[in-house]
Structures are given as C-alpha cells and as structure tokens.
Design an enzyme around this catalytic site. Structure first.
Site, mmCIF file in Angstrom:
data_model
loop_
_atom_site.group_PDB
_atom_site.id
_atom_site.type_symbol
_atom_site.label_atom_id
_atom_site.label_comp_id
_atom_site.label_asym_id
_atom_site.label_seq_id
_atom_site.Cartn_x
_atom_site.Cartn_y
_atom_site.Cartn_z
ATOM 1 C CB THR A 208 -40.387 -44.278 41.617
ATOM 2 O OG1 THR A 208 -41.617 -43.669 41.291
ATOM 3 C CG2 THR A 208 -40.452 -45.707 41.095
ATOM 4 C CG ASP A 209 -44.608 -41.619 43.912
ATOM 5 O OD1 ASP A 209 -44.097 -41.813 42.788
ATOM 6 O OD2 ASP A 209 -45.296 -40.614 44.164
ATOM 7 C CD GLU A 210 -44.021 -43.051 38.213
ATOM 8 O OE1 GLU A 210 -44.263 -43.811 37.268
ATOM 9 O OE2 GLU A 210 -43.525 -41.920 38.067
ATOM 10 C CE1 TYR B 240 -38.603 -45.564 36.415
ATOM 11 C CE2 TYR B 240 -40.749 -44.722 37.096
ATOM 12 C CZ TYR B 240 -39.371 -44.781 37.251
ATOM 13 O OH TYR B 240 -38.767 -44.074 38.263
ATOM 14 C CE LYS C 141 -36.458 -47.140 40.385
ATOM 15 N NZ LYS C 141 -34.992 -46.879 40.414
HETATM 16 P P1 NAD Z 1 -32.331 -39.901 34.606
HETATM 17 O O1 NAD Z 1 -32.984 -40.680 33.511
HETATM 18 O O2 NAD Z 1 -32.240 -38.427 34.492
HETATM 19 O O3 NAD Z 1 -30.828 -40.438 34.815
HETATM 20 C C1 NAD Z 1 -30.500 -41.795 34.804
HETATM 21 C C2 NAD Z 1 -28.977 -41.910 34.773
HETATM 22 O O4 NAD Z 1 -28.631 -43.307 34.830
HETATM 23 C C3 NAD Z 1 -28.346 -41.352 33.491
HETATM 24 O O5 NAD Z 1 -27.201 -40.593 33.809
HETATM 25 C C4 NAD Z 1 -27.971 -42.604 32.699
HETATM 26 O O6 NAD Z 1 -26.835 -42.418 31.850
HETATM 27 C C5 NAD Z 1 -27.660 -43.579 33.827
HETATM 28 N N1 NAD Z 1 -27.824 -44.983 33.413
HETATM 29 C C6 NAD Z 1 -28.877 -45.514 32.752
HETATM 30 N N2 NAD Z 1 -28.647 -46.829 32.516
HETATM 31 C C7 NAD Z 1 -27.438 -47.123 33.062
HETATM 32 C C8 NAD Z 1 -26.667 -48.321 33.172
HETATM 33 N N3 NAD Z 1 -27.100 -49.467 32.634
HETATM 34 N N4 NAD Z 1 -25.476 -48.275 33.802
HETATM 35 C C9 NAD Z 1 -25.027 -47.101 34.341
HETATM 36 N N5 NAD Z 1 -25.698 -45.942 34.248
HETATM 37 C C10 NAD Z 1 -26.912 -45.958 33.621
HETATM 38 O O7 NAD Z 1 -33.086 -40.342 35.927
HETATM 39 P P2 NAD Z 1 -33.482 -39.480 37.213
HETATM 40 O O8 NAD Z 1 -34.747 -38.782 36.940
HETATM 41 O O9 NAD Z 1 -32.299 -38.737 37.678
HETATM 42 O O10 NAD Z 1 -33.806 -40.655 38.250
HETATM 43 C C11 NAD Z 1 -32.762 -41.246 39.019
HETATM 44 C C12 NAD Z 1 -33.347 -42.345 39.888
HETATM 45 O O11 NAD Z 1 -34.351 -41.811 40.738
HETATM 46 C C13 NAD Z 1 -34.017 -43.459 39.089
HETATM 47 O O12 NAD Z 1 -33.690 -44.687 39.712
HETATM 48 C C14 NAD Z 1 -35.498 -43.166 39.202
HETATM 49 O O13 NAD Z 1 -36.259 -44.357 39.150
HETATM 50 C C15 NAD Z 1 -35.556 -42.543 40.587
HETATM 51 N N6 NAD Z 1 -36.660 -41.573 40.785
HETATM 52 C C16 NAD Z 1 -36.841 -40.558 39.889
HETATM 53 C C17 NAD Z 1 -37.863 -39.629 40.114
HETATM 54 C C18 NAD Z 1 -38.068 -38.471 39.174
HETATM 55 O O14 NAD Z 1 -39.040 -37.739 39.323
HETATM 56 N N7 NAD Z 1 -37.181 -38.223 38.219
HETATM 57 C C19 NAD Z 1 -38.685 -39.765 41.233
HETATM 58 C C20 NAD Z 1 -38.465 -40.831 42.125
HETATM 59 C C21 NAD Z 1 -37.437 -41.727 41.884
HETATM 60 P P1 TYD Z 2 -43.654 -37.313 33.596
HETATM 61 O O1 TYD Z 2 -42.883 -36.049 33.793
HETATM 62 O O2 TYD Z 2 -43.373 -38.159 32.401
HETATM 63 O O3 TYD Z 2 -43.505 -38.162 34.947
HETATM 64 P P2 TYD Z 2 -44.288 -39.500 35.431
HETATM 65 O O4 TYD Z 2 -44.924 -40.144 34.277
HETATM 66 O O5 TYD Z 2 -43.172 -40.333 36.003
HETATM 67 O O6 TYD Z 2 -45.246 -39.034 36.497
HETATM 68 O O7 TYD Z 2 -45.194 -36.965 33.560
HETATM 69 C C1 TYD Z 2 -45.819 -36.242 34.611
HETATM 70 C C2 TYD Z 2 -47.300 -36.150 34.308
HETATM 71 O O8 TYD Z 2 -47.488 -35.322 33.158
HETATM 72 C C3 TYD Z 2 -47.917 -37.498 33.952
HETATM 73 O O9 TYD Z 2 -49.251 -37.537 34.471
HETATM 74 C C4 TYD Z 2 -47.966 -37.504 32.436
HETATM 75 C C5 TYD Z 2 -48.154 -36.027 32.092
HETATM 76 N N1 TYD Z 2 -47.532 -35.570 30.832
HETATM 77 C C6 TYD Z 2 -48.286 -34.807 29.920
HETATM 78 O O10 TYD Z 2 -49.483 -34.532 30.129
HETATM 79 N N2 TYD Z 2 -47.669 -34.363 28.789
HETATM 80 C C7 TYD Z 2 -46.349 -34.658 28.511
HETATM 81 O O11 TYD Z 2 -45.831 -34.242 27.423
HETATM 82 C C8 TYD Z 2 -45.592 -35.435 29.447
HETATM 83 C C9 TYD Z 2 -44.157 -35.770 29.160
HETATM 84 C C10 TYD Z 2 -46.233 -35.855 30.594
#
Ligand code: NAD
Ligand code: TYD
Length: 363
Positions: free
Chosen positions: A137-139, A162, A166
């Site tokens: 992630t960019d975070e 988080y 990461k």
């Molecule tokens: P998500 O929370 O929707 O899915 C996570 C998946 O991992 C689930 O299916 C869960 O069952 C599985 N999981 C969790 N713990 C596990 C374990 N111990 N063993 C096996 N499986 C396990 O997450 P997402 O939003 O799809 O994100 C996927 C990846 O992409 C993550 O690594 C996250 O850090 C990264 N990412 C997400 C975003 C975003 O905006 N969602 C952006 C950048 C990077």
């Molecule tokens: P989120 O979807 O949780 O992603 P991330 O924290 O990884 O960026 O949140 C996106 C943005 O929205 C973040 O600045 C937090 C804000 N947010 C709210 O204002 N209200 C909400 O209920 C949630 C879940 C997030």
C-alpha cells in the site's frame, strides 16, 4: 493444456484478490491458480462465484502463518509464482485491535517468504523462473502535506498499526531479496474501490448506508484526501508487473484521482438520488452526512506518482473516477443480495455449503 505458471494467490477471497483471480482466470488459460485464504471476516467465497475448480483453479482454506501447510502447498503444487494479497486491511480495525495485523501481515509474510526461499533458492530455482510479488500500500509512506507525491524513493513513515505492519512486511520482502536473492517485487498502491469491497471501507459503507437512508459518517472535517483507483486497473497493473516487472523493484500504482472524502461522499449521495429518487422523507441523501470524531492519527493526504510503472512497464489507469464510481454504484445496486449477505453475516455459511465435506482434501 500445458500449464505455464502455477500461481499461489493468498487472500484471493478478499476484495482485490477476488477481482485479480477473476482477471487471471479470464486472461491466462495456461496459468493454474491456487487460492489460499483463511476466510476471515473479510474473505467471502461468493466473491468467486462462477470460477470452477479444476486444472486452472483450486481453493485451499488455510492460514499464511501455518508454515507446515504452506510447505506442503509449495511442494504439492510446484508453486513458481506467489502473489501475496492476504492481510488484515482496515485501518480502523488496526487501531482498535492491532494484534491480528502484526500476526498476519508480518508473521504471515515472513512465513511465506521462508517457504519460498526453501522451495526456490535452496533448490536452485528448481521450479523455473520463480517470482514473489508482494501487494502493498502507499500508506507505508505516511501522510503528505498539501503538495507533493509519493515516489518509489519516498522514505517509509508509516503512522497506523496497519501501515506499520505493511511497511514491516515490505522490509522483510526486500531483505529476502538482498540477503538470499529471493526473486521479489513489491507494488505500493493507492486506495481501491469497485465490486466486492467489504462494506466497512468508505465507498461501500456510504453506498450501503445511503441506500437505506442511514447516517453517513465523515471523519473529522472531511477534507482528508485519497487517490482513488478502480480495482480492475489495480489488477491490470499487477498482471503487467508479473509479466514485465524487474526483479528487486518496487512499483507505485495510483489513479491520478485525488479526492477529498467529503467530495466522494457527496458524489455517491447525488448519484443515488439521481438513480433512485430522493429519500422517502423527500430529503436529498446529502442530508444524511454526519461529521463524527476523527480517526486517531488520521493521515491527511495520499497521492501517487505512478510514472515509473507507466514508463518502464507501460501501465496506466484506464478508468476515471467519474466512470468508476458510477460502475461501482451500478454493481452494488445490481448485487444487493451480496451486500445484504455480508451485512447480515450469512455469507459465512457459504463455505460450509460449498466445501463442508471436503476439508480433508490436500491434508
Ligand atoms: P481484504 O481485507 O478485502 O481481503 C483480505 C483477504 O485476506 C481476505 O480474503 C481474508 O480472508 C484473507 N486473509 C486474512 N488473513 C489471512 C491469513 N492469515 N491467511 C490467509 N488468508 C488471510 O483486503 P483487500 O482490500 O483485498 O487488500 C488486499 C491486499 O492489498 C492487502 O495486502 C492490502 O494491504 C493491499 N492493498 C489494499 C488496498 C485497498 O484499497 N483495499 C490498497 C493498496 C493495497
Ligand atoms: P478507508 O476506506 O477506511 O481507507 P483508508 O483508511 O485505508 O484510506 O477510508 C478512506 C477515507 O475515508 C479515510 O480518510 C477515512 C475516511 N472515512 C470516513 O470519513 N468515514 C468512514 O466511515 C470510513 C470507513 C472512512
């Protein structure tokens, strides 16, 4: 058919992992995908409905922290590519309960790296052209002020449990490259949105609450900025990195779609009003917006400089935010059963229905 790549996708039942498996299944008939997922609250087998088990696809319920099981999978399936998504992914949950983030994101990534090293480096890449791609992630770069962008050389400065977990896993991945020569790549992506996103994240949460006329919680002043990327664009970028990325490199992936949270929420409100009409009270959905206490340590702004992946690999986002948000809203409106199943918890029963009598397969 001759299988060319055997890909272990971890976390394939989550939001991005499921979209990625759908893309691979459609695009690469010569790849075999092994989906390893623990099915935590975020894992939903219904995200993969329609993907058949067989030569190209196998689902294994398992934990990335279970080293013995991972070792068996590497040997049994002759894995030569790992695309590692599995993680605890929600910042708010990491604030109220960081332990699972440390276990899965750090220990789990370490466990996968150790098994990849044993399988590939110690056996001299016996399984052919191996690759360990860590999806991050960019975070990890922390929070930006009003100007500037994250590049691949921005110093790490994670600020939530988080992002710290990461960042830690990214460092381990790099350490395995430099120390043992494990063939790794890392992608650091901005916020994703689109189909199958768990309705705890901003966009699906606002969509769901807006649909039901419930409050729309906006943290702080609503002016925090995220750089939104449609999930399909992210999955395309990962596929492009697998095919054309350079070992040992990291690539930033972003959408050039910086938006204030309040603007995102208002767009969703207005689009729902337009598609469904006003609320029964005749009020517009913007009236549901409720400013609530800010998230602890809330990062102000994320924004990605994605020139490296554009110049070196030729990937660019294809879907603008305006188009992607409409596609996402349409998807949620067309899949209300999926959302309701997640919200009422009945999606948890699906595993039992589908796999209840085959838990012993493979072990
Ligand atoms: P998500 O929370 O929707 O899915 C996570 C998946 O991992 C689930 O299916 C869960 O069952 C599985 N999981 C969790 N713990 C596990 C374990 N111990 N063993 C096996 N499986 C396990 O997450 P997402 O939003 O799809 O994100 C996927 C990846 O992409 C993550 O690594 C996250 O850090 C990264 N990412 C997400 C975003 C975003 O905006 N969602 C952006 C950048 C990077
Ligand atoms: P989120 O979807 O949780 O992603 P991330 O924290 O990884 O960026 O949140 C996106 C943005 O929205 C973040 O600045 C937090 C804000 N947010 C709210 O204002 N209200 C909400 O209920 C949630 C879940 C997030």
């Amino acid at each position: 058919m001759k299988i060319k790549r055997i890909v272990l996708v971890t976390g394939g039942c989550g939001f991005i992992g499921a979209n990625f498996i759908r893309l691979l299944n459609h695009r690469y008939p010569q790849w075999r995908i092994i989906n390893l997922d623990k099915l935590t609250y975020a894992g939903n087998l219904q995200n993969l409905a329609g993907i058949e088990e067989g030569e190209n696809y196998r689902f294994i319920r398992g934990d990335i922290c279970d080293s013995e099981r991972i070792a068996e999978i590497f040997t049994e399936e002759k894995i030569n590519t790992v695309v590692h998504f599995a993680a605890e992914s929600h910042v708010d949950r990491s604030i109220t309960g960081p332990a699972d983030f440390i276990t899965t994101n750090i220990i789990g990534t370490f466990t996968l790296l150790e098994n990849a090293r044993k399988s590939w480096v110690e056996r001299n890449s016996a399984d052919g052209n191996p690759l360990f791609l860590h999806v991050s992630t960019d975070e990890v770069y922390g929070s930006l002020g009003e100007t500037g962008l994250f590049t691949e050389t921005t110093a790490y400065d994670p600020r939530s449990p988080y992002s710290a977990s990461k960042a830690s896993s990214d460092h381990l991945v790099n350490a395995y490259y430099h120390t043992y020569g494990l063939p790794v790549m890392i992608t650091n992506c901005s916020n994703n949105y689109g189909p199958y996103q768990f309705p705890e994240k901003l966009i699906p949460l606002v969509l769901h609450n807006g649909l039901h006329g419930r409050e729309l919680p906006v943290y702080g002043d609503g002016k925090n900025i995220r750089d939104w990327l449609y999930v399909e664009d992210h999955c395309e970028a990962i596929a492009a990195v697998i095919e054309n990325g350079k070992i040992g490199n990291c690539y930033n992936i972003g959408g050039n779609n910086e938006k204030k949270n309040i603007d995102v929420v208002e767009i969703i409100c207005d689009t729902l009003d337009e598609k469904l009409g006003l609320l029964p009270s005749k009020a517009a959905r913007r009236s549901l917006i409720t400013y609530v206490t800010d998230r602890l340590g809330h990062d102000r702004r994320y924004a990605i400089d994605a020139r490296k992946i554009a110049e070196q690999i030729g990937w660019q986002p294809r879907i603008s935010f305006e188009k992607g948000i409409r596609m996402t809203i349409d998807w949620y409106l067309d899949h209300q059963q999926w959302v309701e199943g997640v919200v009422d918890g009945s999606y948890r029963e699906y595993y039992q229905e589908m796999y209840g009598n085959r838990q012993k397969i493979g072990k």
